[in-house]
Motif scaffolding. Structure first.
Motif, PDB file in Angstrom:
ATOM      1  N   ARG A 148      76.547 -14.389  -9.840  1.00  0.00           N
ATOM      2  CA  ARG A 148      76.774 -15.813 -10.332  1.00  0.00           C
ATOM      3  C   ARG A 148      75.612 -16.337  -9.615  1.00  0.00           C
ATOM      4  NH1 ARG A 148      81.614 -19.912 -11.101  1.00  0.00           N
ATOM      5  NH2 ARG A 148      80.209 -21.931 -10.982  1.00  0.00           N
ATOM      6  N   TRP A 149      74.884 -17.221 -10.213  1.00  0.00           N
ATOM      7  CA  TRP A 149      73.627 -18.024  -9.434  1.00  0.00           C
ATOM      8  C   TRP A 149      74.250 -19.189  -8.701  1.00  0.00           C
ATOM      9  CZ3 TRP A 149      68.727 -16.934  -8.631  1.00  0.00           C
ATOM     10  CH2 TRP A 149      67.885 -17.749  -8.367  1.00  0.00           C
ATOM     11  N   GLU A 150      74.190 -18.840  -7.356  1.00  0.00           N
ATOM     12  CA  GLU A 150      74.601 -19.964  -6.535  1.00  0.00           C
ATOM     13  C   GLU A 150      73.281 -19.933  -5.258  1.00  0.00           C
ATOM     14  OE1 GLU A 150      78.265 -18.730  -4.923  1.00  0.00           O
ATOM     15  OE2 GLU A 150      79.325 -18.702  -6.901  1.00  0.00           O
ATOM     16  N   GLU A 151      72.960 -21.365  -5.118  1.00  0.00           N
ATOM     17  CA  GLU A 151      72.286 -21.661  -3.862  1.00  0.00           C
ATOM     18  C   GLU A 151      70.832 -20.946  -4.174  1.00  0.00           C
ATOM     19  OE1 GLU A 151      74.338 -21.233  -0.244  1.00  0.00           O
ATOM     20  OE2 GLU A 151      75.721 -22.835  -0.839  1.00  0.00           O
ATOM     21  N   ASN A 152      70.529 -20.761  -5.450  1.00  0.00           N
ATOM     22  CA  ASN A 152      69.001 -20.205  -5.621  1.00  0.00           C
ATOM     23  C   ASN A 152      69.129 -18.753  -5.359  1.00  0.00           C
ATOM     24  OD1 ASN A 152      67.937 -22.870  -6.377  1.00  0.00           O
ATOM     25  ND2 ASN A 152      67.652 -23.326  -4.015  1.00  0.00           N
ATOM     26  N   SER A 153      70.208 -18.094  -5.416  1.00  0.00           N
ATOM     27  CA  SER A 153      70.070 -16.573  -5.328  1.00  0.00           C
ATOM     28  C   SER A 153      71.327 -16.106  -6.384  1.00  0.00           C
ATOM     29  CB  SER A 153      70.255 -16.101  -3.784  1.00  0.00           C
ATOM     30  OG  SER A 153      71.607 -16.477  -3.322  1.00  0.00           O
ATOM     31  N   TRP A 154      71.455 -14.865  -6.769  1.00  0.00           N
ATOM     32  CA  TRP A 154      72.329 -13.875  -7.223  1.00  0.00           C
ATOM     33  C   TRP A 154      73.534 -13.601  -6.355  1.00  0.00           C
ATOM     34  CZ3 TRP A 154      72.578 -15.074 -11.984  1.00  0.00           C
ATOM     35  CH2 TRP A 154      71.478 -15.469 -12.864  1.00  0.00           C
ATOM     36  N   LYS A 155      74.511 -13.951  -6.327  1.00  0.00           N
ATOM     37  CA  LYS A 155      75.764 -13.820  -5.612  1.00  0.00           C
ATOM     38  C   LYS A 155      76.657 -12.705  -6.234  1.00  0.00           C
ATOM     39  CE  LYS A 155      79.917 -15.409  -2.996  1.00  0.00           C
ATOM     40  NZ  LYS A 155      80.587 -16.895  -3.086  1.00  0.00           N
TER      41      LYS A 155
ATOM     42  N   ILE B 240      64.637 -14.766 -12.479  1.00  0.00           N
ATOM     43  CA  ILE B 240      64.190 -13.492 -13.191  1.00  0.00           C
ATOM     44  C   ILE B 240      63.557 -12.694 -12.248  1.00  0.00           C
ATOM     45  CG2 ILE B 240      62.728 -12.598 -15.107  1.00  0.00           C
ATOM     46  CD1 ILE B 240      63.319 -15.322 -16.788  1.00  0.00           C
ATOM     47  N   GLN B 241      62.806 -13.348 -11.339  1.00  0.00           N
ATOM     48  CA  GLN B 241      61.986 -12.372 -10.214  1.00  0.00           C
ATOM     49  C   GLN B 241      62.857 -11.835  -9.432  1.00  0.00           C
ATOM     50  OE1 GLN B 241      59.333 -15.471  -9.009  1.00  0.00           O
ATOM     51  NE2 GLN B 241      57.779 -14.728 -10.384  1.00  0.00           N
ATOM     52  N   GLN B 242      64.107 -12.263  -9.123  1.00  0.00           N
ATOM     53  CA  GLN B 242      65.017 -11.808  -7.929  1.00  0.00           C
ATOM     54  C   GLN B 242      65.675 -10.555  -8.781  1.00  0.00           C
ATOM     55  OE1 GLN B 242      67.614 -14.325  -6.041  1.00  0.00           O
ATOM     56  NE2 GLN B 242      66.039 -15.954  -5.752  1.00  0.00           N
ATOM     57  N   LEU B 243      65.547 -10.384 -10.094  1.00  0.00           N
ATOM     58  CA  LEU B 243      66.390  -8.940 -10.688  1.00  0.00           C
ATOM     59  C   LEU B 243      65.655  -7.909 -10.213  1.00  0.00           C
ATOM     60  CD1 LEU B 243      66.509 -10.475 -14.427  1.00  0.00           C
ATOM     61  CD2 LEU B 243      68.334 -10.544 -12.705  1.00  0.00           C
ATOM     62  N   ASP B 244      64.441  -7.688  -9.702  1.00  0.00           N
ATOM     63  CA  ASP B 244      63.903  -6.521  -9.145  1.00  0.00           C
ATOM     64  C   ASP B 244      64.535  -5.914  -8.208  1.00  0.00           C
ATOM     65  OD1 ASP B 244      61.683  -6.643 -10.964  1.00  0.00           O
ATOM     66  OD2 ASP B 244      60.441  -7.875  -9.674  1.00  0.00           O
ATOM     67  N   SER B 245      65.349  -6.739  -7.384  1.00  0.00           N
ATOM     68  CA  SER B 245      66.301  -6.207  -6.310  1.00  0.00           C
ATOM     69  C   SER B 245      67.517  -5.703  -6.742  1.00  0.00           C
ATOM     70  CB  SER B 245      66.067  -7.297  -5.316  1.00  0.00           C
ATOM     71  OG  SER B 245      66.981  -8.375  -5.675  1.00  0.00           O
TER      72      SER B 245
ATOM     73  N   LEU C 118      67.532  -9.098 -20.944  1.00  0.00           N
ATOM     74  CA  LEU C 118      66.005  -8.755 -20.261  1.00  0.00           C
ATOM     75  C   LEU C 118      65.722  -7.070 -20.188  1.00  0.00           C
ATOM     76  CD1 LEU C 118      66.903 -11.395 -18.197  1.00  0.00           C
ATOM     77  CD2 LEU C 118      64.312 -11.351 -18.351  1.00  0.00           C
ATOM     78  N   ASN C 119      64.985  -6.755 -20.651  1.00  0.00           N
ATOM     79  CA  ASN C 119      64.604  -5.117 -20.396  1.00  0.00           C
ATOM     80  C   ASN C 119      64.090  -5.188 -18.807  1.00  0.00           C
ATOM     81  OD1 ASN C 119      63.656  -2.598 -20.194  1.00  0.00           O
ATOM     82  ND2 ASN C 119      62.264  -2.609 -21.821  1.00  0.00           N
ATOM     83  N   PRO C 120      64.684  -4.264 -17.977  1.00  0.00           N
ATOM     84  CA  PRO C 120      64.427  -4.498 -16.596  1.00  0.00           C
ATOM     85  C   PRO C 120      62.779  -3.841 -16.304  1.00  0.00           C
ATOM     86  CG  PRO C 120      66.712  -3.386 -17.041  1.00  0.00           C
ATOM     87  CD  PRO C 120      66.159  -3.904 -18.209  1.00  0.00           C
ATOM     88  N   GLU C 121      62.729  -2.623 -17.142  1.00  0.00           N
ATOM     89  CA  GLU C 121      61.287  -2.076 -17.127  1.00  0.00           C
ATOM     90  C   GLU C 121      60.226  -3.059 -17.583  1.00  0.00           C
ATOM     91  OE1 GLU C 121      61.480   1.591 -18.954  1.00  0.00           O
ATOM     92  OE2 GLU C 121      63.378   2.291 -17.556  1.00  0.00           O
ATOM     93  N   ALA C 122      60.267  -4.074 -18.382  1.00  0.00           N
ATOM     94  CA  ALA C 122      59.255  -4.866 -18.788  1.00  0.00           C
ATOM     95  C   ALA C 122      59.403  -6.370 -18.435  1.00  0.00           C
ATOM     96  CB  ALA C 122      59.407  -4.856 -20.689  1.00  0.00           C
ATOM     97  N   ILE C 123      60.084  -6.542 -17.445  1.00  0.00           N
ATOM     98  CA  ILE C 123      60.146  -8.144 -17.032  1.00  0.00           C
ATOM     99  C   ILE C 123      58.777  -8.445 -16.382  1.00  0.00           C
ATOM    100  CG2 ILE C 123      60.798  -9.717 -15.080  1.00  0.00           C
ATOM    101  CD1 ILE C 123      63.419  -8.044 -15.201  1.00  0.00           C
ATOM    102  N   HIS C 124      57.827  -7.780 -16.078  1.00  0.00           N
ATOM    103  CA  HIS C 124      56.535  -7.918 -15.690  1.00  0.00           C
ATOM    104  C   HIS C 124      55.869  -8.417 -16.976  1.00  0.00           C
ATOM    105  CE1 HIS C 124      56.247  -3.679 -16.957  1.00  0.00           C
ATOM    106  NE2 HIS C 124      54.871  -3.929 -17.061  1.00  0.00           N
ATOM    107  N   GLN C 125      56.152  -8.104 -18.237  1.00  0.00           N
ATOM    108  CA  GLN C 125      55.189  -8.449 -19.331  1.00  0.00           C
ATOM    109  C   GLN C 125      55.572  -9.850 -19.958  1.00  0.00           C
ATOM    110  OE1 GLN C 125      56.080  -5.466 -22.221  1.00  0.00           O
ATOM    111  NE2 GLN C 125      55.415  -3.757 -21.055  1.00  0.00           N
ATOM    112  N   ILE C 126      56.606 -10.413 -19.083  1.00  0.00           N
ATOM    113  CA  ILE C 126      56.876 -11.914 -19.398  1.00  0.00           C
ATOM    114  C   ILE C 126      55.515 -12.695 -19.187  1.00  0.00           C
ATOM    115  CG2 ILE C 126      58.543 -13.820 -19.203  1.00  0.00           C
ATOM    116  CD1 ILE C 126      60.607 -11.945 -18.508  1.00  0.00           C
ATOM    117  N   THR C 127      55.104 -13.333 -20.213  1.00  0.00           N
ATOM    118  CA  THR C 127      53.937 -14.364 -20.015  1.00  0.00           C
ATOM    119  C   THR C 127      54.119 -15.696 -19.866  1.00  0.00           C
ATOM    120  OG1 THR C 127      53.466 -14.070 -22.398  1.00  0.00           O
ATOM    121  CG2 THR C 127      52.322 -12.487 -21.025  1.00  0.00           C
TER     122      THR C 127
END
Length: 470
Positions: free
Chosen positions: A104-111, A69-74, A46-55
């Motif tokens: 690693r994706w654990e319990e609905n978040s990136w650890k 994917i939405q949690q990548l913003d942080s 994913l391109n960090p600057e273009a994630i908002h363009q995912i339709t």
């Protein structure tokens, strides 16, 4: 061993039906080969600057959901870098370019599994999963390129350098393809300002054998280049697609003047070209690339979800060349050839020095006699022909040239016009021709104000000289 097989049997019972055959296949290979690893993973870049363009997040399921994917913003990521997400049987891992963090994706978040604060060493590195363990391969950091293979240790929360043999120095490439047994790096650059190496292009490639953990050279039987627009295939745009069996990237075919994808079969080591005339570069424009097997999911220039099957595209593409694993680099082969030529010449010279005195007495007298006779005849002929025209006769030549105004003459035709074509010695003929042209142009400038003979290049063949009479 008894407990081991009981454990395996229990696992097989709980594997889902559509996963069972793949699981058994990997399991059987693991039992018979300790160095083999089963690489069956879905990947998402994913391109960090273009994630908002995912339709269309539905296209990314069921492997990657919208919350991931939405949690990548942080999460922090390097400039001009991308997020890489890999999913296999061991879990879902995330790497952010130019950082050392591994999530690693654990319990609905990136650890974050990395326990330290280092950054800057892993720009453009590639995340891979080998035997269930995350690795990073290659990259750029601290001013130089590298092909380091580093392995993550979950106990220490840190990375460690893997031991490999014959590693290329100061080298990396974005044209990187991964298979179960190997990593391919095509073209790329060598860079290390400490050693005065600045973006030196690599015209071939390298392959890392995961079983022997050794690098080998990779050669191509056709021309492709990152820097030469006149190459048979010019890699003119960034972007790659690495699927289960194929590595694809943009290329321009000089012969047909077509743009398209150069597709590399990582199993057969063949290259094929698939024409694809688009008014945009999908390998740069799309905000994401998801790969599942040989199927690639992305978005077009209008943000519509599309998919490509690289296996189908490869089947329709035309064959252009093949790669081969070499015992040494092409540069080293050329150097050995040069050394061989030098050694051969020195050997011949030494043999000549030894044998020359032996044959000198036998061949000296007759040869010298015949040579003197020939040279005497040539000297007389050259003297006769050298008097064909004298500087005082230049006015006569001016009249002859006036009859040929506007004509173009080759060297041979001009010699016949000057009546010097029968001079046997080429050097004497060249000197005579040069003197006549100079004398004629001098006379013409004094009397007419311009030179009569001008030298130019043939428009059909720039290697040939022509003489124009004005």
């Amino acid at each position: 061993m008894i407990y081991h097989f009981r454990f395996v049997s229990a696992l097989v019972i709980h594997v889902r039906r559509f996963e069972k055959m793949r699981f058994l296949f990997c399991l059987s290979l693991t039992l018979f080969s300790s160095s083999f690893f089963c690489l069956y993973a879905q990947s998402l870049r994913l391109n960090p600057e273009a994630i908002h363009q995912i339709t269309n997040f539905e296209q990314l399921g069921p492997h990657f959901n919208q919350e991931m994917i939405q949690q990548l913003d942080s999460l922090p990521v390097g400039i001009d870098e991308e997020f890489q997400i890999l999913k296999d049987d061991s879990g879902i891992y995330l790497f952010a370019g130019c950082r050392m963090e591994l999530y690693r994706w654990e319990e609905n978040s990136w650890k974050n599994l990395y326990q330290f604060q280092n950054v800057g060493y892993t720009c453009k590195s590639r995340l891979i999963i080998k035997e269930g363990n995350p690795f990073l391969l290659g990259g750029y950091g601290f001013w130089n390129s590298h092909t380091d293979l580093i392995e993550f240790d979950p106990r220490l929360g840190s990375w460690s350098l893997a031991s490999v043999k014959a590693q290329p120095a100061n080298y990396n490439s974005e044209y990187l393809g991964i298979t179960e047994k190997s990593a391919f790096l095509l073209l790329g650059f060598h860079n290390n300002p400490r050693e005065d190496v600045h973006q030196l292009p690599e015209n071939q490639g390298y392959i890392l054998d995961f079983e022997s953990m050794a690098w080998k050279h990779l050669g191509f039987d056709f021309e492709m280049s990152l820097v030469n627009p006149n190459a048979a295939y010019y890699i003119f745009q960034d972007g790659t697609l690495d699927s289960q069996d194929f590595l694809a990237f943009n290329a321009f075919e000089s012969a047909s003047q077509n743009k398209g994808l150069l597709i590399f079969d990582k199993n057969e080591l063949n290259f094929r070209f698939f024409p694809q005339e688009l008014d945009y570069n999908p390998l740069e424009y799309s905000p994401y690339f998801m790969v599942d097997g040989n199927q690639v999911y992305l978005q077009d220039q209008k943000n519509f979800a599309i998919s490509w099957n690289l296996e189908d595209m490869y089947a329709k593409a035309k064959m252009v060349g093949k790669a081969a694993i070499l015992p040494m680099s092409v540069t080293e082969v050329n150097r050995i050839k040069q050394d061989y030529v030098i050694i051969s010449l020195v050997s011949i010279s030494l043999i000549g020095l030894v044998l020359f005195p032996v044959f000198k007495k036998r061949i000296a007298s007759p040869t010298l006699k015949r040579t003197d006779e020939r040279q005497g005849k040539d000297h007389i002929q050259n003297e006769n022909y050298s008097k064909a025209y004298s500087p005082q006769e230049s006015p006569n030549l001016l009249e002859i040239l006036d009859q040929n105004k506007g004509k173009m003459f080759t060297v041979e035709e001009l010699d016949e016009l000057f009546d010097i074509h029968q001079i046997p010695n080429p050097e004497n003929k060249r000197v005579k021709r040069s003197r006549l042209i100079k004398e004629i142009n001098t006379q013409a400038e004094e009397k007419r104000g311009y030179k009569m003979i001008n030298r130019t290049r043939s428009p059909e063949d720039k290697r040939c000289l022509l003489y124009e009479i004005k």
